[in-house]
Design an enzyme around this catalytic site. Structure first.
Site, PDB file in Angstrom:
ATOM      1  CB  SER A  96      13.809   0.613  -3.385  1.00  0.00           C
ATOM      2  OG  SER A  96      12.225   0.677  -3.270  1.00  0.00           O
ATOM      3  CG  LEU A 105      -2.415  -0.995   0.688  1.00  0.00           C
ATOM      4  CD1 LEU A 105      -2.482  -1.636   2.579  1.00  0.00           C
ATOM      5  CD2 LEU A 105      -3.121  -0.728   0.202  1.00  0.00           C
ATOM      6  CB  ALA A 158      12.550  -0.690  -8.159  1.00  0.00           C
ATOM      7  CB  ALA A 159       8.768   0.756  -3.836  1.00  0.00           C
ATOM      8  N   GLY A 160       8.291  -2.086  -5.520  1.00  0.00           N
ATOM      9  CA  GLY A 160       7.567  -3.366  -5.194  1.00  0.00           C
ATOM     10  C   GLY A 160       8.095  -4.424  -5.877  1.00  0.00           C
ATOM     11  CG  ASP A 161       9.614  -4.896  -9.809  1.00  0.00           C
ATOM     12  OD1 ASP A 161       9.169  -5.250  -9.254  1.00  0.00           O
ATOM     13  OD2 ASP A 161       9.705  -4.267 -10.450  1.00  0.00           O
TER      14      ASP A 161
END
Length: 306
Positions: free
Chosen positions: A284, A223, A251-254
């Site tokens: 990140s 979230l 790239a936070a989700g990755d």
């Protein structure tokens, strides 16, 4: 090296230009800069897991071009085993054409290229790589049939199976859910998969519970600044996000997915693995770029909230 995390997914070269404003249809504008950045959700997650302590192998395809060589070399430099990265001689590597304006708005065109060649035959050919792993990770930037093959084989082998359903354009096949230990969508992906609008922590919980009802073992909805919401058949837990000064969330989700995978492979308990992944993702966003922004294990271990 026997990998304990295997990532099956995409490798792209990101071609990034910055302009004062985005061009209108038919218009030409001058760019201010141009860079090439290694990307692709699969490769990003593999790099994140490796930098954060896991022994990682990548399963994917690159083209028989200069980008393919560079993408493979980039993974090797991050200690990612590329024995299962196949070169497709007569195909271009995947690319993402990205234009960013002065307000950080962007347009992105992704050309899958060789990513579209990753087939079920590749999964079978490199089954020995899957067999040695503890955690298998997939996304949706390679053919759906191939993703389904990895999920099913992971379940057969008794591995921890993680699916990051991105990008999502249609409901997942119903029989996939029973093979997924951890489904990790963001808000929009949770909405698309569950048909439950997600605009708050409460609605994210409703969407996640729907995905558990469909058969996913556990769901973690990322979230952003609101943190992450964990939902299983027996438990709901909200994890607040570490406070940082955000620069670029590319790239936070990755990074979260890679960090979570690495933490599980290292034997961390579930809640600790989520907190570890949150710190990695938070770090990140304090740096620009996709793979260049992914932190190292020592960065996460030394993090102190302001």
């Amino acid at each position: 090296m026997q990998a304990n995390v295997v990532v099956a997914g995409s490798l792209n070269m990101d071609l990034v230009t910055r302009t004062e404003r985005l061009p209108r249809p038919g218009e030409t504008v001058f760019g201010q800069s141009f860079t090439t950045v290694h990307g692709g959700k699969g490769a990003n997650q593999a790099v994140a897991a490796s930098r954060l302590g896991a022994r990682v192998a990548m399963l994917g395809c690159v083209g028989g071009d200069a980008y393919g060589v560079q993408l493979r070399d980039g993974l090797l430099a991050d200690r990612v085993d590329c024995v299962a990265v196949r070169t497709v001689p007569d195909c271009a590597s995947g690319v993402a054409l990205i234009t960013v304006d002065a307000c950080s708005q962007n347009t992105i065109v992704v050309v899958p290229g060789a990513n579209g060649c990753l087939a079920a035959e590749d999964i079978r050919a490199f089954d020995h790589v899957l067999q040695g792993a503890q955690v298998l990770v997939c996304q949706l930037e390679v053919p759906m049939e191939t993703v389904g093959c990895v999920l099913a084989r992971g379940r057969e082998l008794g591995k921890v199976v993680i699916l990051n359903p991105a990008p999502v354009s249609a409901p997942l096949p119903g029989h996939w859910y029973g093979a997924i230990d951890y489904l990790i969508p963001n808000e929009s992906e949770a909405w698309a998969l569950s048909s439950v609008p997600v605009d708050s922590l409460e609605s994210a919980g409703r969407a996640a519970r729907r995905l558990v009802e469909l058969g996913a073992g556990k769901v973690i909805v990322t979230l952003g600044a609101l943190g992450a919401l964990f939902v299983s058949a027996h438990r709901v837990m909200h994890f607040t996000a570490p406070k940082v000064e955000a620069v670029d969330a590319t790239a936070a989700g990755d990074t979260f997915v890679g960090g979570f995978s690495a933490a599980l492979a290292a034997g961390m308990e579930e809640d600790d693995a989520i907190r570890f992944a949150q710190v990695a993702a938070a770090l990140s966003v304090t740096r620009a770029g996709a793979q260049p922004s992914i932190p190292l294990l020592r960065d996460v271990q030394g993090f102190k909230a302001p």
